[in-house]
Design a protein around this motif. Structure first.
Motif, short mmCIF file in Angstrom:
data_model
loop_
_atom_site.label_atom_id
_atom_site.label_comp_id
_atom_site.label_asym_id
_atom_site.label_seq_id
_atom_site.Cartn_x
_atom_site.Cartn_y
_atom_site.Cartn_z
N PRO A 112 -0.95 -3.21 8.40
CA PRO A 112 -2.16 -3.33 8.38
C PRO A 112 -2.95 -3.89 9.35
N ALA A 113 -2.36 -4.60 10.32
CA ALA A 113 -3.21 -5.29 11.31
C ALA A 113 -3.47 -4.16 12.38
N LEU A 114 -3.03 -2.94 12.25
CA LEU A 114 -3.56 -1.97 13.11
C LEU A 114 -4.65 -0.81 12.51
N ARG A 115 -4.82 -1.21 11.37
CA ARG A 115 -5.80 -0.37 10.62
C ARG A 115 -7.26 -0.77 11.03
N LEU A 116 -8.04 0.45 11.10
CA LEU A 116 -9.57 -0.03 11.25
C LEU A 116 -10.17 0.91 9.87
N GLY A 117 -10.82 0.21 8.84
CA GLY A 117 -10.98 0.88 7.70
C GLY A 117 -10.21 0.48 6.61
N ASP A 118 -10.31 1.23 5.48
CA ASP A 118 -9.80 0.63 4.15
C ASP A 118 -8.43 1.45 3.99
N GLU A 119 -8.10 2.36 4.56
CA GLU A 119 -7.04 3.13 4.24
C GLU A 119 -5.79 2.97 5.27
N GLY A 120 -4.73 2.68 4.52
CA GLY A 120 -3.40 2.76 5.18
C GLY A 120 -2.50 4.12 5.47
N LEU A 121 -1.25 3.88 5.53
CA LEU A 121 -0.43 5.06 5.34
C LEU A 121 0.91 4.54 4.76
N THR A 122 1.24 5.54 3.73
CA THR A 122 2.41 5.27 3.12
C THR A 122 3.18 6.45 2.78
N ALA A 123 4.46 6.13 2.44
CA ALA A 123 5.41 7.42 2.50
C ALA A 123 4.70 8.45 1.44
N GLY A 124 4.55 9.64 1.87
CA GLY A 124 4.30 10.67 0.98
C GLY A 124 2.93 11.15 0.79
N ASP A 125 2.02 10.27 1.41
CA ASP A 125 0.48 10.32 1.80
C ASP A 125 0.62 11.99 2.65
N VAL A 126 -0.65 12.46 1.96
CA VAL A 126 -0.75 13.79 2.71
C VAL A 126 -2.37 13.75 3.24
N ILE A 127 -2.33 14.04 4.45
CA ILE A 127 -3.46 14.11 5.32
C ILE A 127 -4.14 15.57 5.24
N THR A 128 -5.44 15.52 4.79
CA THR A 128 -5.85 16.90 4.50
C THR A 128 -7.02 17.34 5.05
N THR A 129 -7.38 16.31 6.37
CA THR A 129 -8.74 16.32 6.94
C THR A 129 -8.75 17.90 7.54
N GLY A 130 -10.03 18.50 7.28
CA GLY A 130 -10.29 19.83 7.77
C GLY A 130 -9.10 20.89 7.33
N GLY A 131 -8.67 20.91 6.11
CA GLY A 131 -7.76 21.67 5.72
C GLY A 131 -6.35 21.47 6.18
N LEU A 132 -6.23 20.51 6.90
CA LEU A 132 -4.61 20.35 7.53
C LEU A 132 -3.70 19.79 6.36
N GLU A 133 -2.35 20.16 6.51
CA GLU A 133 -1.61 19.56 5.48
C GLU A 133 -0.62 18.47 6.44
N LEU A 134 -0.64 17.45 6.36
CA LEU A 134 0.14 16.49 7.32
C LEU A 134 0.69 15.56 6.57
N ARG A 135 1.92 15.75 6.52
CA ARG A 135 2.71 14.74 5.49
C ARG A 135 3.27 13.39 5.82
N VAL A 136 2.94 12.43 5.38
CA VAL A 136 3.61 11.07 6.19
C VAL A 136 5.07 10.90 5.70
N VAL A 137 6.05 10.56 6.90
CA VAL A 137 7.27 10.67 6.46
C VAL A 137 7.79 9.16 7.22
N PRO A 138 8.34 8.28 6.39
CA PRO A 138 8.65 6.99 6.93
C PRO A 138 9.89 7.14 7.69
N THR A 139 9.78 6.55 9.15
CA THR A 139 11.03 6.91 9.85
C THR A 139 11.15 5.23 10.62
#
Ligand SMILES: [Zn+2]
Length: 276
Positions: A112-139
């Motif tokens: 959370p300390a690195l975020r700007l804005g109200d959205e974080g990232l968690t396991a399984g989130d899918v980023i769909t900006t501009g039709g992309l499919e970018l899946r968040v994998v916790p590593t």
């Protein structure tokens, strides 16, 4: 160690700014060092027909670099719509706030300390900006907040410092933990075996076209180092620095402070598993 990354151990390859897959373009940051290899790879990711792009790891706070990233996107007819971070080390994240200011984007990260804005990232989130499919994998493991991004359409994974294009990474104790790191490597192996991922787009170093081979190499390397550390302890080496001098004798001394973090993580792991 603020921006720990590479230790030697894998063949060399060329690192170039430019397209790596159909959807991912690298802009190399000017921060080369023994720890950051050729510099940080800042990735611009976009669908081929989209005028929106996502940037992963703006890199160090260097205005020339940040503007170069924007310029590369704009010359391809794209506006940067979102900034993502693989983790908080400064060589990846230090420029994020300035980059967000220049592009008027939000920054999404696990921490959370690195975020700007109200959205974080968690396991399984899918980023769909501009039709992309970018899946968040916790590593987690290199750091506690490390994430990878599965770029499904290109059968690629953006790994930050979890897998590098050359050498091996540091498990940055105490934030990074070896047990987590091994679990993360197994998670990435499953992406290569079960989901057809064949390309690694790393945070430093060249693109790897044999993702499964890279993961297997990392797992084998970690097992080998762990056995070496166990042997060194059994031989009477009682401190992390003594173990480093024994186990990392083949590694340049400038990397020993980073190696010591990995050794501390290995000693913790061996202790937790009752092996020493
Ligand atoms: Zn890092």
């Amino acid at each position: 160690m603020s921006n720990a990354a590479a230790l030697p151990g894998q063949p060399r390859g060329a690192v170039l700014s430019g397209p790596a897959t159909a959807r991912a373009v690298n802009v190399l940051a000017p921060n080369a060092s023994p720890m950051t290899l050729d510099g940080t790879n800042t990735w611009i990711v976009a669908e081929p027909d989209s005028d929106l792009a996502v940037v992963i790891d703006p890199g160090p706070l260097d205005d020339t670099h940040l503007r170069a990233v924007i310029d590369v996107a704009e010359r391809a007819g794209r506006r940067i719509a979102l900034t993502l971070l693989t983790h908080g080390h400064p060589d990846h994240a230090e420029g994020a706030a300035r980059f967000a200011e220049l592009t008027r984007t939000k920054v999404r990260a696990l921490d959370p300390a690195l975020r700007l804005g109200d959205e974080g990232l968690t396991a399984g989130d899918v980023i769909t900006t501009g039709g992309l499919e970018l899946r968040v994998v916790p590593t987690p493991g290199h750091t506690a907040d490390s994430l990878s991004f599965h770029l499904l359409a290109d059968r690629a994974v953006l790994t930050g410092d979890t897998i590098l294009g050359r050498g091996t990474t540091v498990v940055a104790h105490p934030d990074g933990r070896l047990g987590d790191y091994l679990d993360s490597l197994r998670r990435l192996r499953s992406l290569t075996v079960d989901d057809g991922v064949h390309t690694v787009l790393p945070g430093h170093g060249p693109v790897l076209d044999d993702a499964q081979g890279a993961v297997e190499f990392y797992l084998a390397h970690r097992a080998h180092r762990l056995a070496q550390v166990e042997t060194a302890v059994e031989a009477g080496h009682r401190t992390a620095s003594a173990v480093v001098a024994q186990v990392y004798a083949d590694v340049d001394r400038s990397l020993w402070p980073a190696a010591e973090l990995s050794v501390l993580a290995q000693l913790e792991y061996l202790g937790e598993h009752g092996l020493i």
